[in-house]
Motif scaffolding. Structure first.
Motif, PDB file in Angstrom:
ATOM      1  N   GLU A  79       0.857  -1.182   0.000  1.00 46.29           N
ATOM      2  CA  GLU A  79       0.000   0.000   0.000  1.00 46.29           C
ATOM      3  C   GLU A  79       0.895   1.234   0.000  1.00 46.29           C
ATOM      4  OE1 GLU A  79      -3.729   0.522   2.633  1.00 46.29           O
ATOM      5  OE2 GLU A  79      -2.126   1.608   3.685  1.00 46.29           O
ATOM      6  N   ARG A  88      -3.589   0.219  -3.094  1.00 45.65           N
ATOM      7  CA  ARG A  88      -3.289  -0.973  -2.297  1.00 45.65           C
ATOM      8  C   ARG A  88      -3.429  -2.211  -3.172  1.00 45.65           C
ATOM      9  NH1 ARG A  88      -4.833  -2.025   3.521  1.00 45.65           N
ATOM     10  NH2 ARG A  88      -5.155  -4.254   3.686  1.00 45.65           N
ATOM     11  N   GLU A  90      -3.417  -6.317  -2.817  1.00 44.90           N
ATOM     12  CA  GLU A  90      -3.498  -7.438  -1.876  1.00 44.90           C
ATOM     13  C   GLU A  90      -3.467  -8.733  -2.667  1.00 44.90           C
ATOM     14  OE1 GLU A  90      -6.495  -7.346   1.321  1.00 44.90           O
ATOM     15  OE2 GLU A  90      -6.957  -5.329   0.590  1.00 44.90           O
ATOM     16  N   GLU A 104      -8.172   1.599  -4.772  1.00 44.92           N
ATOM     17  CA  GLU A 104      -7.719   2.984  -4.686  1.00 44.92           C
ATOM     18  C   GLU A 104      -8.728   3.741  -3.855  1.00 44.92           C
ATOM     19  OE1 GLU A 104      -6.094   6.774  -7.268  1.00 44.92           O
ATOM     20  OE2 GLU A 104      -6.989   5.108  -8.369  1.00 44.92           O
TER      21      GLU A 104
END
Length: 165
Positions: A79, A88, A90, A104
């Protein structure tokens, strides 16, 4: 598929999801290894891969914008600041690859937001193509198609906010 875009207490939230047939480690390398990073986003360069570290954005005029890494968990979470916003990535493993979520956090919707969202959409498609050993012939043509869709999606969000008030 278009990113989901939702209003939040502090602005807006865009979420992209991709199921990739590649390991978390392979995908992570495209997010953090400068040689692979430049294949899908040539303006970005990781300076220090750590929480509190930096990613540089080459403005193309000899200057660089410094973006701060706010959260980092190797092979799982990256991030960092993106101007006034936050992006970010993941990653989570799945039996046949991994699940990538890109988010975002937008403080506000501007005239540039649809361009950025279309850009991120194409970037994620390019990462997937690179991992699959493919190339994307005309990123700009693909971007134009997605840009039109994001312009409409953001217009719909603005209109629904106006209707609600």
């Amino acid at each position: 598929m278009l990113a989901s875009i939702d209003r939040t207490e502090h602005g807006y939230f865009a979420r992209f999801e991709r199921r990739l047939k590649h390991s978390v480690e392979e995908v992570w390398s495209y997010l953090t290894d400068n040689e692979k990073l430049k294949q899908w986003f040539p303006e970005l360069r990781v300076e220090e891969l750590r929480e509190g570290g930096t990613i540089l954005f080459d403005m193309g005029d000899g200057t660089f914008e410094k973006m701060n890494i706010t959260r980092l968990q190797i092979h799982s979470l990256l991030e960092y600041t993106w101007a006034d916003d936050l992006v970010r990535f993941e990653l989570s493993p799945e039996p046949d690859g991994c699940f990538l979520v890109f988010q975002e956090e937008l403080t506000k919707i501007t005239d540039h937001t649809a361009k950025d969202l279309a850009g991120w959409h194409v970037c994620l498609d390019v990462i997937e193509a690179l991992l699959d050993g493919r190339t994307m012939e005309s990123r700009f043509e693909v971007w134009k198609t997605w840009h039109e869709k994001y312009v409409q999606a953001l217009s719909d969000i603005k209109n629904s906010a106006t209707d609600a008030s």
